[in-house]
Design an enzyme around this catalytic site. Structure first.
Site, PDB file in Angstrom:
ATOM      1  N   HIS A  30       0.870  -1.111   0.032  1.00  0.00           N
ATOM      2  CA  HIS A  30       0.080  -0.067  -0.080  1.00  0.00           C
ATOM      3  C   HIS A  30       0.936   1.129   0.110  1.00  0.00           C
ATOM      4  CE1 HIS A  30       0.635  -1.144   4.241  1.00  0.00           C
ATOM      5  NE2 HIS A  30       0.924   0.122   4.619  1.00  0.00           N
ATOM      6  N   TYR A  64       9.332  -1.465   0.871  1.00  0.00           N
ATOM      7  CA  TYR A  64      10.033  -2.396   1.622  1.00  0.00           C
ATOM      8  C   TYR A  64       8.757  -3.264   2.339  1.00  0.00           C
ATOM      9  CZ  TYR A  64       8.441   1.443   4.617  1.00  0.00           C
ATOM     10  OH  TYR A  64       7.564   2.484   5.500  1.00  0.00           O
ATOM     11  N   GLU A 109       5.117  -1.768   2.210  1.00  0.00           N
ATOM     12  CA  GLU A 109       4.764  -0.191   1.905  1.00  0.00           C
ATOM     13  C   GLU A 109       5.670   0.310   0.524  1.00  0.00           C
ATOM     14  OE1 GLU A 109       3.020   1.687   5.761  1.00  0.00           O
ATOM     15  OE2 GLU A 109       4.946   2.109   5.452  1.00  0.00           O
ATOM     16  N   TRP A 147      11.219   0.396  10.192  1.00  0.00           N
ATOM     17  CA  TRP A 147      11.398   0.970   8.874  1.00  0.00           C
ATOM     18  C   TRP A 147      12.160   2.306   8.846  1.00  0.00           C
ATOM     19  CZ3 TRP A 147       6.897   1.232  11.553  1.00  0.00           C
ATOM     20  CH2 TRP A 147       6.676   2.565  12.106  1.00  0.00           C
TER      21      TRP A 147
END
Length: 197
Positions: A48, A119, A132, A175
């Site tokens: 997404h 990633y 994402e 992240w």
């Protein structure tokens, strides 16, 4: 699971509660549909659209955010200035500016695109997955912060050396280093060589 702005539904104009939807994308970032926010983060995760913001002060220090303890995903960890998800059909730039103001009570005096990174980062604590296609932004902040306590636990401006020390001792989002490394060329262009990024 605590109810936070991220997991709560919002009320539409006709008085009914709507789930928060994210934009699903393919590997090239082309929109292919939508999914409810929490469902998109359930293993194995659905790819997404997301965004990450890195704001700096006039001395070239990076503004870090510690995520509030009530957040459903990665509570209490340190991360970049702001991150989130555009609403379906919302431009990532507009979403980045909107969420920066909502979370930190400040509008960047400058905000520029800094590329994208894709990633897949599972979060061992929550069991959720960050799958994402992330739009990166860098900018400057010159106004006093007014953080929303439901979103932000703490903030700190750090130099590269201070970040390295903090990163070694504190818990950061899964992240964080991926998005920072991807944004570094734009960060260096923004802050100049003397800042050390």
């Amino acid at each position: 699971m605590p109810i936070t702005p991220a997991t709560a539904t919002h009320t539409s104009s006709n008085g009914t509660a709507d789930a928060i939807l994210l934009e699903l994308v393919d590997e090239n970032g082309v929109t292919i549909g939508t999914a409810e926010k929490l469902a998109a983060h359930q293993p194995p995760g659905q790819l997404h659209r997301a965004f990450s913001v890195f704001l700096f002060d006039e001395r070239g220090r990076l503004l870090l955010q510690q995520r509030a303890l009530g957040k459903y995903h990665s509570p209490g960890v340190w991360s970049n200035t702001c991150c989130g998800h555009p609403y379906p059909g919302e431009a990532p730039f507009a979403a980045a500016a909107r969420r920066t103001f909502e979370e930190l009570g400040v509008s960047p005096s400058l905000l520029a695109e800094a590329g994208t990174v894709r990633y897949n980062h599972p979060d061992p604590e929550s069991g959720l997955v960050e799958q994402e296609y992330n739009h990166l932004f860098v900018g400057l902040v010159q106004s006093p912060l007014r953080p929303d306590a439901e979103e932000v636990g703490d903030t700190a401006f750090v130099t590269p050396a201070e970040l390295a020390e903090r990163h070694a001792g504190d818990t950061f989002s899964s992240w964080f280093m991926t998005v920072l490394d991807a944004a570094r060329p734009a960060v260096r262009e923004l802050t100049g060589p003397s800042a050390g990024w």
